[in-house]
Design an enzyme around this catalytic site. Structure first.
Site, PDB file in Angstrom:
ATOM      1  N   ARG A  43      -2.233 -28.128 125.202  1.00 11.39           N
ATOM      2  CA  ARG A  43      -3.509 -26.779 125.789  1.00 11.39           C
ATOM      3  C   ARG A  43      -4.582 -27.207 124.819  1.00 11.39           C
ATOM      4  NH1 ARG A  43      -5.170 -21.545 126.719  1.00 11.39           N
ATOM      5  NH2 ARG A  43      -6.011 -21.376 129.773  1.00 11.39           N
ATOM      6  N   SER A 112       0.921 -25.345 138.407  1.00 14.24           N
ATOM      7  CA  SER A 112       0.199 -23.618 138.037  1.00 14.24           C
ATOM      8  C   SER A 112       0.411 -23.572 140.411  1.00 14.24           C
ATOM      9  CB  SER A 112      -0.667 -23.282 137.703  1.00 14.24           C
ATOM     10  OG  SER A 112      -0.149 -23.722 136.022  1.00 14.24           O
ATOM     11  N   LYS A 141      -4.177 -16.017 128.333  1.00 14.57           N
ATOM     12  CA  LYS A 141      -5.265 -16.728 129.444  1.00 14.57           C
ATOM     13  C   LYS A 141      -6.579 -15.953 130.346  1.00 14.57           C
ATOM     14  CE  LYS A 141      -5.568 -20.730 133.449  1.00 14.57           C
ATOM     15  NZ  LYS A 141      -4.503 -21.228 133.603  1.00 14.57           N
TER      16      LYS A 141
END
Length: 211
Positions: A43, A112, A141
């Site tokens: 990521r 997701s 996040k």
């Protein structure tokens, strides 16, 4: 391409906050895999295309050498060019159906989701597994709103593909997710933010096997 539930027991998601170079990041990835992470997601939100592709190629080669599944966050074209095993997309990223069309039937597509409705749509569009969260409050996040245990249970029950919980999961709260029908957990800081990444992954995998 399907992915086995047991493979998803411990899913590590990289965080650049704890690695100031590509070499440091890859070292942490290797430690996480040795500790028991069978899936690792790269990521990166700040690298340009060329730098990300170079890193993704090295990441994919490392995962392959150590026997882990390599997933690229958001960037389907990077996953394709780097030879990674798959891509993970969010509701606002490359849509699951487009990701499947881009990568073809042999690659893994993760999505997701935050509700049973999103879960069913993602499965219909070709997702191989789902990530649902945030399971707990998280600082990793921005804007990730926690979902209830009831939602996690409903998402897992709504689909035939594996579901992992993500968001704020650590060794103190992981077993609060027991009995919800989850295949495993996806973890960022509780692996990569720890002094001993390998030992942190080993402890979390042992706990995740009790889900």
């Amino acid at each position: 391409m399907s992915i086995h539930r047991e493979t998803l027991r411990l899913y590590a998601v990289t965080g650049r906050a704890w690695a100031k170079s590509k070499e440091a990041l890859l070292g942490q990835v290797a430690s996480a895999i040795r500790g028991g992470a069978r899936v690792v997601q790269l990521r990166e939100k700040c690298l340009d295309y060329d730098a990300l592709l170079e890193e993704a190629k090295d990441f994919t080669a490392l995962c392959r050498r150590l026997g882990a599944v390599s997933i690229i966050n958001d960037r389907g074209e990077i996953a394709l060019e780097s030879g990674a095993d798959g891509v993970h997309v969010g509701q606002g990223d490359l849509e699951a159906g487009r990701a499947r069309a881009l990568l073809g039937p042999e690659k893994i597509v993760g999505v997701s989701v935050h509700s049973p409705e999103e879960a069913r749509r993602a499965q219909a569009a070709g997702a191989d597994y789902l990530g649902c969260g945030a399971a707990f409050p998280t600082g990793t996040k921005t804007g990730a709103t926690p979902v209830s245990k009831e939602t996690l249970r409903a998402v897992a029950a709504a689909v035939d593909i594996p579901v992992v919980a993500i968001g704020g999961i650590n060794r103190e709260n992981l077993l609060k997710l027991k009995g919800l029908g989850l295949a495993g957990v996806a973890v960022v800081s509780s692996i990569f933010g720890q002094r001993d990444v390998e030992e942190a992954a080993r402890e979390l995998r042992a706990l995740a096997r009790k889900l």
